[in-house]
Design a protein around this motif. Structure first.
Motif, short mmCIF file in Angstrom:
data_model
loop_
_atom_site.label_atom_id
_atom_site.label_comp_id
_atom_site.label_asym_id
_atom_site.label_seq_id
_atom_site.Cartn_x
_atom_site.Cartn_y
_atom_site.Cartn_z
N THR A 58 0.86 -1.19 0.00
CA THR A 58 0.00 0.00 0.00
C THR A 58 0.88 1.23 0.00
N GLU A 59 0.45 2.22 -0.72
CA GLU A 59 1.17 3.48 -0.75
C GLU A 59 0.19 4.58 -1.11
N LEU A 60 0.48 5.75 -0.67
CA LEU A 60 -0.33 6.91 -1.01
C LEU A 60 0.25 7.56 -2.26
N VAL A 61 -0.63 7.90 -3.17
CA VAL A 61 -0.22 8.61 -4.37
C VAL A 61 -1.09 9.85 -4.51
N ALA A 62 -0.57 10.85 -5.16
CA ALA A 62 -1.33 12.09 -5.36
C ALA A 62 -2.55 11.82 -6.23
N TYR A 63 -3.66 12.39 -5.84
CA TYR A 63 -4.89 12.24 -6.61
C TYR A 63 -4.88 13.25 -7.74
#
Length: 99
Positions: free
Chosen positions: A61-66
């Motif tokens: 899991t990782e956060l990416v820019a929307y």
């Protein structure tokens, strides 16, 4: 994007495990595993991670820019009439062929 059920099923099948085997490894009920795989309901994230790890895999899991731009472009086209959409498509295609 894959559902939690399809991820769980893929991990289990890749590991060569039956639902019963996975249940024995994790202490989870086989029938509950079946419900999760059918997406009848979804396991909590930590439970899903435990199940996938019992199959020899892990979740990333990782956060990416929307980026809202694609959604905005689609919405702009959806607001057009079918005739306007066709005219826009023909116009763009003509411009592309002339380049």
């Amino acid at each position: 994007m894959s559902s939690s059920g399809s991820l769980l099923r893929e991990a289990r099948l890749r590991a060569g495990l039956s639902q019963g085997d996975l249940g024995e490894r994790t202490g989870k009920d086989r029938a509950q595993i079946a419900r999760w795989e059918r997406d009848a309901n979804s396991p909590p994230y930590e439970t899903l991670r435990t199940l996938v790890r019992a199959c020899g895999f892990d979740l990333s899991t990782e956060l990416v820019a929307y980026d809202a731009a694609p959604t905005e472009r689609v919405q702009a086209v959806l607001d057009l009439s079918p005739q306007d959409r066709l005219a826009r498509m023909v116009e763009r295609r003509g411009a592309g062929e002339g380049s």
